[in-house]
Scaffold this motif. Structure first.
Motif, short mmCIF file in Angstrom:
data_model
loop_
_atom_site.label_atom_id
_atom_site.label_comp_id
_atom_site.label_asym_id
_atom_site.label_seq_id
_atom_site.Cartn_x
_atom_site.Cartn_y
_atom_site.Cartn_z
N PHE A 9 0.86 -1.17 0.17
CA PHE A 9 0.16 -0.04 0.07
C PHE A 9 0.80 1.49 -0.04
O PHE A 9 1.84 1.43 0.73
CB PHE A 9 -0.98 -0.14 1.22
N GLN A 10 0.71 2.12 -0.83
CA GLN A 10 1.49 3.56 -1.15
C GLN A 10 0.74 4.39 -0.40
O GLN A 10 -0.24 4.74 -0.63
CB GLN A 10 1.78 3.71 -2.69
N LYS A 11 1.68 5.29 0.60
CA LYS A 11 0.98 6.60 1.05
C LYS A 11 2.20 7.47 1.56
O LYS A 11 3.30 6.88 1.40
CB LYS A 11 0.10 6.16 2.50
N GLN A 12 1.89 8.55 1.82
CA GLN A 12 2.91 9.39 2.02
C GLN A 12 3.02 9.32 3.71
O GLN A 12 2.17 9.27 4.46
CB GLN A 12 2.54 10.94 1.77
N ALA A 13 4.12 9.40 3.99
CA ALA A 13 4.64 9.31 5.47
C ALA A 13 4.03 10.48 6.30
O ALA A 13 4.49 11.80 5.74
CB ALA A 13 6.20 8.87 5.67
N ILE A 49 2.45 8.67 -5.75
CA ILE A 49 3.64 8.36 -4.38
C ILE A 49 4.77 7.93 -4.98
O ILE A 49 4.97 6.75 -5.73
CB ILE A 49 2.84 7.30 -3.53
N ASP A 50 6.11 8.68 -4.58
CA ASP A 50 7.25 8.15 -4.93
C ASP A 50 8.20 8.51 -3.82
O ASP A 50 8.48 9.71 -3.70
CB ASP A 50 7.54 8.86 -6.17
N LYS A 51 8.85 7.34 -3.10
CA LYS A 51 9.63 7.83 -1.86
C LYS A 51 10.77 8.18 -2.26
O LYS A 51 11.54 8.91 -1.60
CB LYS A 51 9.68 6.69 -1.05
N LYS A 52 11.28 7.92 -3.62
CA LYS A 52 12.46 8.77 -4.13
C LYS A 52 12.41 10.00 -4.75
O LYS A 52 13.51 10.45 -5.49
CB LYS A 52 13.11 7.59 -5.08
N CYS A 53 11.40 10.70 -4.94
CA CYS A 53 11.22 11.83 -5.44
C CYS A 53 11.57 12.81 -4.47
O CYS A 53 11.52 13.08 -3.39
CB CYS A 53 9.61 12.07 -5.75
N PRO A 54 12.31 13.87 -5.01
CA PRO A 54 12.82 15.13 -4.11
C PRO A 54 11.94 15.99 -3.69
O PRO A 54 12.10 16.74 -2.60
CB PRO A 54 13.89 15.92 -5.14
N TYR A 55 10.56 15.89 -4.43
CA TYR A 55 9.59 16.88 -3.78
C TYR A 55 8.59 16.48 -3.05
O TYR A 55 8.17 16.91 -2.16
CB TYR A 55 8.84 17.52 -5.20
N VAL A 56 8.15 15.22 -3.12
CA VAL A 56 7.32 14.49 -2.10
C VAL A 56 7.74 13.42 -1.37
O VAL A 56 7.06 12.67 -0.58
CB VAL A 56 5.91 14.04 -3.02
#
Length: 153
Positions: A9-13, A49-56
């Motif tokens: 499941f993908q979500k922002q921390a 959702i992208d944990k390697k994105c520098p923006y989010v």
């Protein structure tokens, strides 16, 4: 682009998704990377959702900021950037052309399908994201003309 494309499941921390207030539930966290680069509109309003994105994601841009030409976009969310430079040979009092290929992560904030070979991208150094990837794309500029040339001159 659908958010849930991975098995996990993908979500922002740090964002609580079960709030009773709809405004808080649809909240999105984003940040400025600094160095004068603007945050793309897709990073602010999109739902990827992208944990390697520098923006989010959980990645900071620190260290070198480089510019190069896109050579390959065959990998998922990764591209290869070619950097051309001149190396001085003192014996002959001349320069020779050399190049380095650098792998860089592309955030979904930039339309991955729109990035083509020959485009000029600015990449910023970050922590190691994989075996070969240590850079993140922070700016994309469309190519003007011929792509297969030494672009220092």
């Amino acid at each position: 682009m659908d958010i849930q494309t991975e098995k996990a499941f993908q979500k922002q921390a740090g964002i609580f998704q079960n709030s009773k207030d709809a405004k808080k539930r649809n909240q999105r966290w984003f940040k400025e990377v600094g160095y004068g680069f603007k945050t793309p509109r897709e990073a602010k309003t999109g739902n990827y959702i992208d944990k390697k994105c520098p923006y989010v994601g959980e990645v900071n841009i620190q260290g070198r900021v480089l510019t190069g030409t896109v050579v390959s976009t065959k990998m998922k969310r990764t591209l290869v950037v070619r950097r051309d430079y001149l190396h001085y040979i003192p014996k002959y009092n001349r320069y020779e052309k050399r190049h380095k290929n650098i792998s860089a992560h592309v955030s979904p904030a930039f339309d991955n399908a729109a990035i083509e070979n020959g485009d000029v991208v600015t990449i910023g150094q970050c922590r190691p994201l994989s075996k070969t990837v240590r850079f993140n794309v922070v700016k994309v500029t469309k190519a003007k003309g011929a792509s297969k040339k030494f672009n220092k001159f």
